[in-house]
Design an enzyme around this catalytic site. Structure first.
Site, PDB file in Angstrom:
ATOM      1  N   ASP A  13       0.865  -1.170   0.000  1.00 30.00           N
ATOM      2  CA  ASP A  13       0.000   0.000   0.000  1.00 30.00           C
ATOM      3  C   ASP A  13       0.909   1.229   0.000  1.00 30.00           C
ATOM      4  OD1 ASP A  13      -2.398   1.617   0.457  1.00 30.00           O
ATOM      5  OD2 ASP A  13      -1.665   1.783   2.517  1.00 30.00           O
ATOM      6  N   ASP A  15      -0.262   5.135   1.008  1.00 34.12           N
ATOM      7  CA  ASP A  15      -0.551   6.098   2.079  1.00 34.12           C
ATOM      8  C   ASP A  15      -0.628   5.395   3.428  1.00 34.12           C
ATOM      9  OD1 ASP A  15      -0.866   8.316   0.296  1.00 34.12           O
ATOM     10  OD2 ASP A  15      -2.852   7.553  -0.215  1.00 34.12           O
ATOM     11  N   ASP A 175      -1.379  -0.938   6.046  1.00 35.63           N
ATOM     12  CA  ASP A 175      -1.496  -0.364   7.386  1.00 35.63           C
ATOM     13  C   ASP A 175      -2.915  -0.319   7.914  1.00 35.63           C
ATOM     14  OD1 ASP A 175      -2.357   2.988   7.167  1.00 35.63           O
ATOM     15  OD2 ASP A 175      -1.982   1.800   5.379  1.00 35.63           O
TER      16      ASP A 175
END
Length: 230
Positions: A13, A15, A175
């Site tokens: 990922d 961001d 995250d």
């Protein structure tokens, strides 16, 4: 218990995982709301709005501001956010500690690297390039690359196919709850970076392994076939 084979590819990922991009997203959000006559949320609030793509982010911003506009007005606001953000997507963003070194080390060790993000493709590529992260990453899918976005499995599987790796030999690193759900939908193992933009305690987010610093990641991958399933 999930069946593993040695990890061949790692998909990330963006961001909240590779990059702390919330300051630039917050700046764009503040400008959008100021133009519409509203106060601005603080940085932590905007972090909580990140993860499901720009349209969802803008919808959450307008809800936070108390706007009850119709779909056409929200589409216009989304377009304006794109314009604001894409003009400066990496002025304040920074890679998390050890990310550049880790990407180079993984690529040097023979791992195929990809990116699967809900950020639109153009700013995602701009952030990677401006922060010096682009070279080791072989395949990138953004939130507007396909008709669907995360947590649908297809964006992650699309990157997997581009890397030429089978799902059981891939680890997806993210995250958030969205990243976890995407990995589960795709049948791909998930490693949770705990210092990003998650909304829940790590224990409540399904994952095969977790880590708090990117300097730990390569060693984690090397022992990943022995990790427990979820």
């Amino acid at each position: 218990m999930r069946e593993f084979r040695a990890v061949e590819a790692v998909i990330f990922d963006l961001d909240g995982t590779l990059v702390d991009s919330a300051p630039d997203i917050h700046t764009a959000a503040a400008k959008l709301l100021t133009e519409r006559g509203h106060a601005s949320p603080d940085l932590s609030t905007v972090k909580g709005f990140v993860g499901n793509g720009v349209a969802a982010l803008v919808e959450r911003l307008l809800d936070w501001a108390g706007e009850t506009q119709d779909a056409t007005a929200r589409q216009a606001a989304t377009l304006r956010f794109h314009q604001i953000y894409q003009a400066s997507p990496a002025a304040l963003s920074r890679p998390f500690d050890s990310v550049p070194q880790t990407l180079q080390s993984l690529a040097g060790a023979g791992y195929r690297l990809g990116l699967c993000t809900n950020k639109p493709l153009a700013p995602a590529r701009a952030v990677l390039a401006q922060l010096g992260l682009a070279d080791p990453i072989e395949a990138v899918v953004g939130g507007d690359s396909l008709p669907v976005r995360k947590p649908d499995a297809e964006p992650l599987l699309h990157v997997a196919r581009a890397l030429g790796a089978s799902p059981e030999a891939i680890v997806y690193v993210g995250d958030s709850e969205v990243d976890s759900a995407t990995a589960q939908a795709a049948g791909i193992a998930f490693a949770l970076f705990t210092e990003g933009y998650r909304k829940s305690p790590p224990e409540q987010i399904p994952h095969h392994a977790r880590f708090a610093h990117f300097a730990e990641l390569q060693a984690l991958l090397e022992r990943f076939p022995a990790s427990p399933g979820i």
